[in-house]
Design an enzyme around this catalytic site. Structure first.
Site, PDB file in Angstrom:
ATOM      1  N   GLU A  86     -33.870  89.300 -44.280  1.00  0.00           N
ATOM      2  CA  GLU A  86     -32.425  89.280 -44.081  1.00  0.00           C
ATOM      3  C   GLU A  86     -31.668  88.467 -45.129  1.00  0.00           C
ATOM      4  O   GLU A  86     -30.523  88.779 -45.441  1.00  0.00           O
ATOM      5  CB  GLU A  86     -32.107  88.721 -42.680  1.00  0.00           C
ATOM      6  CG  GLU A  86     -32.650  89.544 -41.525  1.00  0.00           C
ATOM      7  CD  GLU A  86     -31.982  90.902 -41.434  1.00  0.00           C
ATOM      8  OE1 GLU A  86     -30.770  91.008 -41.726  1.00  0.00           O
ATOM      9  OE2 GLU A  86     -32.677  91.877 -41.089  1.00  0.00           O
ATOM     10  N   SER A 464     -36.027  86.274  26.834  1.00  0.00           N
ATOM     11  CA  SER A 464     -36.656  85.084  27.421  1.00  0.00           C
ATOM     12  C   SER A 464     -36.866  83.958  26.425  1.00  0.00           C
ATOM     13  O   SER A 464     -37.271  82.859  26.835  1.00  0.00           O
ATOM     14  CB  SER A 464     -37.995  85.469  28.060  1.00  0.00           C
ATOM     15  OG  SER A 464     -37.796  86.351  29.143  1.00  0.00           O
TER      16      SER A 464
END
Length: 848
Positions: A86, A464
Site C-alpha cells: 500500500e 399448588s
C-alpha cells in the site's frame, strides 16, 4: 538568453500560481476540514459481547466485527505486507508521497489506465475516519490536507496502528484482528506468511478479492503482495516461493460462541440498548459479564430439553414431516439436497426413511449418512389422537414408518431414535438464594422457534406451588408443623367469585385431622384452604406481597389458597429462595459487570445480600493498653460469632441488604415441611410410612439437603416444580403457550389388559423430572449441606395422630421442630380420642 529568461519567468509564474492555487484550495476547504486531534482519543467501533460469569462467550451483537490490537501485538511480517503493497515509502514521506504520485501519473500516461494508486496509508486513514469515498477533486484536496495534519499530530506507528485496526477487509471484518478470525479462525500471531499476504491484499477491493468467494482472484492478489515483499527485502526468495506454493485455505468463521444461551443474551442486549441506545450499545465495544454459570446453564438446557421430549413422546407420534417419494426412491444426491432445506436444531436432524423391517428402520441424513433406528427408538411412537388420548402401542416398525417419509431423528445418548418437534413449552430458572444471582435461565425449548422468554414474560397460574406461602402466613399466626387441620370436604363455600366455590382434593379422598407437615407434603387442597382461612384472606395476600408477588395478580377470594394467581417463573424462584436463605427477599439480577473494550469496569453489580450487616468495629481513640486489650478481645469474640453464624452475617459498608420478610425460624420450619414433600415420613416397616408428592426427586437426586414443592393447576394447564438446597433454588414450569390447551393425560394398556390405564399430567410427573435431572447434575460433586436448626427452634416428641406430646418412642411418635414457645404442652393419653371434638371446634373457629 531572452528565451531562457522568458522560460524562467513562465516557470516561476506557474510555480507562484501553483502555490497560490494550493493556498487558495487550503483556505477554500479549511472550514470543512475536521478536527484531526480527535484521532488522539478515537474509539474504534467494536461489537457488544455477552459472557457467562466464567468468561464463556455467549453472543456478539453489532454489524462490524473488530478486535482492536496494539501495534506491538501484530506480527511484523503482516505490517510489512501492508506497507510493501500500500505504501512502501510510508516511513519516509510526510503524509503525501510525491514520488508515488509521479510514478502513478507516469503509468497512467503510458498505459491510459489507472493501474497504480497514489494514496498513502496516511491518506487512507484520513479517508476512513473523516471522508466519504466519493471520487471528486474537492474530496482529494481535503484528503491531502487532512493527511498533512495527521502527520503533524501522530507518530508513524500511531498512524499505522489506526490503519490496521480501522481498514475494511470484507465479510464485515474491520481490522486485521477480526480478519484473522473471520477468514482463518486464528489470532493474528498464528497466521502464516501466505495468510498474512491474503489479508494484506484485501484493502484494494475487499469484495472482488475475497478469498472465500473469489479464490482465484484472491490468490493472484496474494502473489502480488508476496512479490512486493520480496522486492523490498522483507522476505527472502525461499520464503517467497514457499508462500507462493501455499493453497488458499480461507473459509468463513463466525464469532466463536462458547456457550449458546440466547434467552439470557437477549436480556443483556435489551438492558444495554435501553440504557445507552442502539448505536452506542452495538459499537461501543462493551463486554457484559452475566451471572450465568456455563456448566449449570448447559445442565439446565439439557434437562429442559430431555423433559420436553419425554412429555411429547408420552402423548404420541404426530407423523411424518413430509413425503419425499411414494414408489420410486430418489437418488442419494436428490435426497440430501431436499433434506438440507430443513435445518437441524436442538439435537434433531431431518432424515429420509430408506427401508423399514419388522422392528428396525434405516434412514439417510442430510450428510448422506445411513443410520439404523433400533426398535427401542421407534416403539414409543403410539399414534397421537389428543393430549388426553393415544393409540395402541405399535408392534412393528411398519406400523409407524414407511420408505420415502421425511422424519426427525435424534441421538438420545444411547442410540438413535425417531423424534418430532415438541409443541409443549417449558422454562427453567435457578438463582443463588444468598444474593439473587441468576445462575441459569432457559426461556423455552428452542429460541429458534420462539423468542418468547417464558421465565420473565409468561404469567401462569401457580397452582399448588403457592401452598408454602399460604402455610407461612398461617404459621406466623400460630400454626406449627404439628397443628392438626381438618382434611375433610369444605362445607361452607366461598361466594366472592359470584358462584359457590367449593374446592376438592385431588384425588377426591379425605383423611380427617392431619398434621400441617403432612398436609403440605401431600399437597392436600382443603387443608390449604383452611390454613388460609385461619390466617385470614387479607393477611394471606399481604404475606404473598411480602414474597414479591404483584398485588395486581392476587385475586381477593379463597381460590388464592390453591394457586389461582398468575405469576412468572422468575417471581416463583425468587419467592422460594426466601426459605432457602433464612427469610430474606433478594432481588434477582443477571448482569455481574459491564466493561469497556480496554477492560475498564463501567458498571458493577451490587446485589442485595441475604444476611445481616456485620457490626462495625469501634474506633480506637486512645493509646490505653487496657482499651487495646479489650478491643482485641471483642474482635476475637466477633470473629467467633461470625464463624458460628456466617450464613446470616456478611457484607461491608458498601453492601446492600435484602429485607428479612419472615423469621429465620419460620423459613426453617417451612423448609422442613418441603423436605417431606420429597422424602415423605413415617415408618414403612411399621406400616405408617407415607410419600410426599415429589418422592421421585429423592430417588433421582439422592441428597438430603433438598426441598421442593409440586404444582398443578385446574385441568393440568400449568405444571410446576420449585425447590432448592442451601446454595441453589430452581423453578421448572411446563405448559402450552396457548392457555386454553390442557397438558392432558397419558394412556396405555398395561400387561395386555384390554382397558387402558390413564394418568393425568401433574407437577411431579411433568415438571418434576426436569427439576430432578437438573439438580442432580448441578449439585453433583458438591457436599451435602446440613441445615441445622437456628436459635429459637426446639424439638419435642409428638404423637403422630394428635400432634400432642407423648412419652412413647415407637412408630406412633416422632420428634418435631417448633419455634420456642409454640411447642405442645399437653401429653396424649391412651384413652384420648378427641378427633370429633377437634373437627367441630375447627369448623366453628373457621366459619365464625
Amino acid at each position: 538568453m531572452k528565451w531562457l529568461k522568458r522560460l524562467f519567468i513562465a516557470f516561476f509564474s506557474l510555480g507562484l500560481l501553483g502555490v497560490a492555487a494550493i493556498v487558495a484550495a487550503y483556505f477554500y476547504v479549511l472550514p470543512d476540514l475536521p478536527d484531526v486531534t480527535t484521532l488522539k482519543t478515537v474509539k474504534l467501533q467494536t461489537p457488544l459481547r455477552i459472557y457467562s460469569s466464567d468468561g464463556k462467550l455467549i453472543s456478539q451483537f453489532g454489524e462490524k466485527r473488530r478486535i482492536p490490537l496494539k501495534l506491538e501485538d501484530i506480527p511484523k511480517p503482516l505490517l510489512q505486507a501492508f506497507i510493501a503493497t500500500e505504501d512502501a515509502r510510508f516511513y519516509e514521506h510526510k503524509g503525501i508521497d510525491p514520488i508515488g504520485i509521479i510514478r502513478a501519473a507516469s503509468v497512467m500516461l503510458a498505459t491510459g489506465e489507472k493501474k497504480q494508486g497514489a494514496s498513502t496509508i496516511t491518506m487512507q486513514v484520513a479517508r476512513n475516519f473523516f471522508l466519504t469515498r466519493d471520487k471528486t477533486i474537492i474530496r482529494k484536496v481535503k484528503e491531502i490536507f487532512i493527511s498533512i495534519h495527521i502527520e503533524q499530530l501522530l507518530t508513524k506507528d500511531e498512524i499505522l496502528e489506526l490503519y490496521v485496526n480501522r481498514i475494511y477487509l470484507g465479510q464485515r471484518a474491520y481490522g486485521v484482528g477480526a480478519a484473522a478470525q473471520v477468514y482463518y479462525g486464528k489470532e493474528v500471531g498464528e497466521l502464516t506468511l501466505a495468510e498474512m499476504a491474503v489479508i494484506a491484499g484485501l484493502p484494494k477491493a475487499p469484495s472482488t478479492l475475497n478469498p472465500i468467494t473469489s479464490k482465484t482472484r484472491a490468490k493472484a492478489r496474494r502473489n502480488v503482495v508476496l512479490m512486493r515483499m520480496n522486492e523490498v527485502g522483507y522476505i527472502n526468495s525461499a520464503e517467497y516461493q514457499a508462500a507462493l506454493d501455499s493453497p488458499i485455505t480461507a473459509k468463513y468463521h463466525g464469532a466463536v460462541i462458547d456457550l449458546y444461551a440466547p434467552y439470557i443474551s437477549e436480556m443483556a442486549r435489551d438492558y444495554l440498548v435501553e440504557k445507552l441506545g442502539e448505536e452506542e450499545a452495538y459499537t461501543g465495544g462493551y463486554d457484559i459479564y452475566t451471572t450465568v454459570d456455563s456448566k449449570l446453564q448447559l445442565d439446565a438446557q439439557k434437562a429442559l430439553r430431555n423433559n420436553v421430549y419425554a412429555y411429547d413422546e408420552r402423548h404420541g407420534y404426530r407423523g411424518r414431516v413430509k413425503e419425499l417419494w411414494t414408489t420410486t426412491a430418489l437418488e442419494a444426491e436428490e435426497i440430501t439436497a431436499k433434506l438440507k432445506q430443513t435445518g437441524a436444531f436442538q439435537g434433531m436432524q431431518p432424515a429420509a426413511v430408506m427401508t423399514v423391517d419388522e422392528q428396525t428402520a434405516t434412514v439417510m441424513t442430510a450428510k448422506g449418512e445411513t443410520i439404523e433406528l433400533p426398535w427401542d427408538g421407534i416403539k414409543w411412537a403410539r399414534r397421537f389422537i389428543t393430549n388426553k388420548r393415544q393409540g395402541k402401542a405399535p408392534k412393528l416398525a411398519t406400523d409407524v414408518l414407511k420408505p420415502g417419509e421425511q422424519v426427525w431423528i435424534r441421538n438420545n445418548g444411547s442410540f438413535w431414535q425417531l423424534s418430532q418437534v415438541p409443541l409443549v413449552a417449558s422454562a427453567l430458572v435457578s438463582l443463588d438464594p444468598h444474593d439473587g444471582a441468576i445462575r441459569t435461565l432457559v426461556g423455552g425449548f428452542s429460541f429458534y422457534t420462539s423468542q418468547y422468554n417464558r421465565v420473565t414474560q409468561a404469567k401462569r397460574q401457580l397452582g399448588s406451588n403457592i401452598k408454602p406461602f399460604i402455610y407461612s402466613a398461617a404459621m406466623e399466626k400460630g400454626y406449627t408443623l404439628a397443628t392438626l387441620i381438618n382434611n375433610a370436604p369444605i362445607n361452607k363455600p366461598d361466594t366472592r367469585q359470584g358462584t359457590a366455590w367449593r374446592p376438592k382434593n385431588s384425588p377426591d379422598v379425605y383423611g380427617g385431622p392431619t398434621r400441617l407437615r403432612v398436609g403440605l407434603a401431600q399437597s392436600i387442597n382443603v387443608m390449604s384452604v383452611r390454613a388460609m382461612r385461619y390466617a385470614g384472606l387479607d393477611a394471606t395476600i399481604a404475606e404473598l406481597v411480602k414474597f414479591g408477588f404483584d398485588p395486581a395478580d392476587l385475586p381477593r377470594n379463597e381460590s388464592i389458597a390453591l394457586g389461582s394467581p398468575s405469576v412468572t417463573p422468575l417471581q416463583v424462584v425468587t419467592a422460594f429462595s426466601v426459605f432457602a436463605n433464612g427469610g430474606f427477599l433478594v432481588e434477582p439480577y443477571f448482569i455481574e459487570r459491564v466493561e469497556t473494550a480496554n477492560g475498564a469496569i463501567v458498571e458493577q453489580a451490587n446485589p442485595t445480600l441475604a444476611c445481616k450487616p456485620a457490626v462495625a468495629e469501634p474506633l480506637m481513640t486512645s493509646d490505653d493498653p487496657f482499651a487495646a486489650m479489650a478491643h482485641e478481645l471483642q474482635a476475637n469474640n466477633s470473629e467467633q460469632d461470625l464463624q458460628a453464624d456466617d450464613a446470616l452475617i456478611c457484607g461491608d459498608a458498601n453492601s446492600r441488604y435484602a429485607p428479612q420478610i419472615i423469621s429465620e425460624q419460620t423459613a426453617f420450619l417451612i423448609t422442613e415441611a418441603l423436605k417431606s414433600v420429597i422424602w415423605g415420613g413415617g415408618d414403612w416397616s411399621k406400616g405408617t410410612g407415607w410419600n410426599g408428592t415429589a418422592w421421585r426427586a429423592a430417588r433421582v437426586v439422592k441428597r438430603r439437603d433438598i426441598a421442593g414443592k409440586t404444582g398443578t393447576t385446574n385441568e393440568s394447564r400449568d405444571t410446576w416444580f420449585s425447590g432448592f438446597n442451601p446454595k441453589l433454588a430452581t423453578t421448572v414450569w411446563v405448559g402450552f403457550d396457548d392457555h386454553s390447551q390442557e397438558l392432558g393425560r397419558t394412556s396405555w394398556n398395561a400387561n395386555g389388559a384390554k382397558d387402558q390405564i390413564s394418568l393425568a399430567e401433574a407437577g411431579a410427573k411433568t415438571a418434576g423430572p426436569g427439576w430432578n435431572e437438573f439438580m442432580k447434575d448441578a449439585l453433583a460433586g458438591t457436599p451435602e449441606i446440613p441445615m441445622s436448626p437456628p436459635e429459637g427452634i426446639v424439638s419435642a416428641r409428638i404423637d403422630l395422630a394428635t400432634g400432642k406430646l407423648t412419652r412413647k418412642t415407637d412408630h406412633t411418635s416422632k420428634f418435631e421442630y417448633f419455634i420456642s414457645g409454640t411447642e405442645p404442652t399437653e401429653y396424649v393419653t391412651d384413652q384420648e380420642d378427641n378427633s370429633d371434638i377437634f373437627i367441630d371446634k375447627a369448623e366453628e373457629d373457621l366459619f365464625q
